[in-house]
Design an enzyme around this catalytic site. Structure first.
Site, mmCIF file in Angstrom:
data_model
loop_
_atom_site.group_PDB
_atom_site.id
_atom_site.type_symbol
_atom_site.label_atom_id
_atom_site.label_comp_id
_atom_site.label_asym_id
_atom_site.label_seq_id
_atom_site.Cartn_x
_atom_site.Cartn_y
_atom_site.Cartn_z
ATOM 1 N N GLU A 99 0.436 -0.058 16.259
ATOM 2 C CA GLU A 99 -0.214 1.220 15.951
ATOM 3 C C GLU A 99 -0.971 1.763 17.159
ATOM 4 O OE1 GLU A 99 -4.032 2.864 13.392
ATOM 5 O OE2 GLU A 99 -2.916 1.155 12.590
ATOM 6 N N CYS B 213 0.859 -1.184 0.000
ATOM 7 C CA CYS B 213 0.000 0.000 0.000
ATOM 8 C C CYS B 213 0.899 1.240 0.000
ATOM 9 C CB CYS B 213 -0.905 0.008 1.233
ATOM 10 S SG CYS B 213 0.008 0.179 2.793
ATOM 11 N N SER C 285 -2.140 -7.371 10.800
ATOM 12 C CA SER C 285 -3.553 -7.189 11.137
ATOM 13 C C SER C 285 -4.422 -7.110 9.887
ATOM 14 C CB SER C 285 -3.724 -5.918 11.971
ATOM 15 O OG SER C 285 -5.075 -5.693 12.279
ATOM 16 N N HIS D 263 4.247 1.576 11.777
ATOM 17 C CA HIS D 263 3.170 1.762 12.755
ATOM 18 C C HIS D 263 3.557 2.716 13.876
ATOM 19 C CE1 HIS D 263 0.590 -1.220 10.932
ATOM 20 N NE2 HIS D 263 1.555 -2.107 10.960
ATOM 21 N N HIS E 299 -1.449 -4.200 19.392
ATOM 22 C CA HIS E 299 -0.970 -3.836 18.060
ATOM 23 C C HIS E 299 -0.085 -2.597 18.163
ATOM 24 C CE1 HIS E 299 -1.027 -2.499 13.855
ATOM 25 N NE2 HIS E 299 -1.342 -3.749 13.553
#
Length: 276
Positions: A125, A12, A217, A73, A123
């Site tokens: 992030e 991405c 994730s 992240h 996570h």
């Protein structure tokens, strides 16, 4: 055997940004360190390590006065403070969408509202966001947590790699006991496009391969959707493919998480065709 590929494969924009930045810094400087992982993909991190990137689990293991690249992240406020004490040159490879979430969270609190952060507590992030935004007016919740009942105005942000369905479910729960709530859509659009693509591909195939890191994730979201619709396997690379998966299979679908290199996808396609 026919292979149907997703329209959305490979990195991405956020991963591409972090990957290109890491390579640029490696070409310019010696003694470059990374805390934990650049992205949730073993092949990417191994490639960067081979190029000279030193990957460590703790800031304390990094010498003073060298260069530190942050993960896509982000790193926590506490980790950044430690890095500054060691006089590290910090290169932030944080995904712009994650940075946007942090800016929104700060604005919500500055405007006098309470803040709800939705996401997986372990996570990276969420650890990053919560470290900067935690306080008496900040609530961190996941799917099974009790929803806080807040008297005043509330702003809500969500982990970028969660699913649309999960977000809608959490919105209903929050609105059911809180009156004055504003939701800020911080979901990653590229992840959502891939999630929607799983539904389309599943209609056309006998088997779906979801390619991406086991700790990714957004890849996990793709697998969770796929396994409800069709025979689905999540793999990191071609070495995990098993021949008996393809018994009676005429059409295979391929989709990837947002940190999966195109080279890995090509190797998997090649292995599938060899097994037909």
């Amino acid at each position: 055997m026919e292979i149907i590929e997703s329209r959305f494969l490979g990195f991405c924009n956020g991963v591409n940004y972090a990957y290109n930045l890491a390579n640029k810094i490696l070409n310019e400087k010696n003694e470059v360190y990374l805390l934990k992982e650049l992205v949730h993909n073993k092949d990417v991190n191994s490639e960067l390590r081979e190029k000279g990137l030193e990957i460590v689990d703790e800031i304390s293991r990094i010498p003073d006065n060298v260069t530190l690249i942050t993960p896509a992240h982000g790193i926590s406020l506490e980790e950044e403070d430690l890095a500054k004490k060691k006089r590290l040159k910090i290169i932030k490879a944080t995904c712009p969408l994650v940075t946007k979430s942090l800016i929104l969270g700060k604005k919500i609190l500055k405007d006098g509202k309470d803040l709800i952060i939705i996401g997986e507590k372990n996570h990276q992030e969420i650890k990053y966001l919560y470290s900067y935004l935690k306080g008496s007016k900040t609530y961190l919740i996941d799917i099974d947590d009790e929803i806080p009942k807040i008297k005043g105005k509330v702003g809500v942000i969500i982990q970028t790699t969660q699913s649309y369905e999960f977000y809608e479910e959490m919105k209903k729960k929050i609105k059911s006991i809180n009156n004055d709530v504003e939701f800020f859509d911080t979901l990653c659009n590229e992840s959502l496009l891939r999630q929607k693509e799983v539904y389309e591909i599943a209609k056309k195939v006998d088997l779906l391969l979801v390619i991406g890191g086991k700790n990714s994730s957004n890849t996990k979201r793709l697998y969770e959707i796929g396994v409800k619709l069709i025979k689905t396997y999540q793999i990191e690379n071609e070495n995990e493919i098993k021949k008996d998966w393809f018994n009676g299979v005429k059409v295979v679908g391929i989709i990837s998480g947002t940190s999966t290199p195109i080279k890995t996808i090509q190797n998997i396609k090649k292995k599938c065709l060899e097994l037909q």
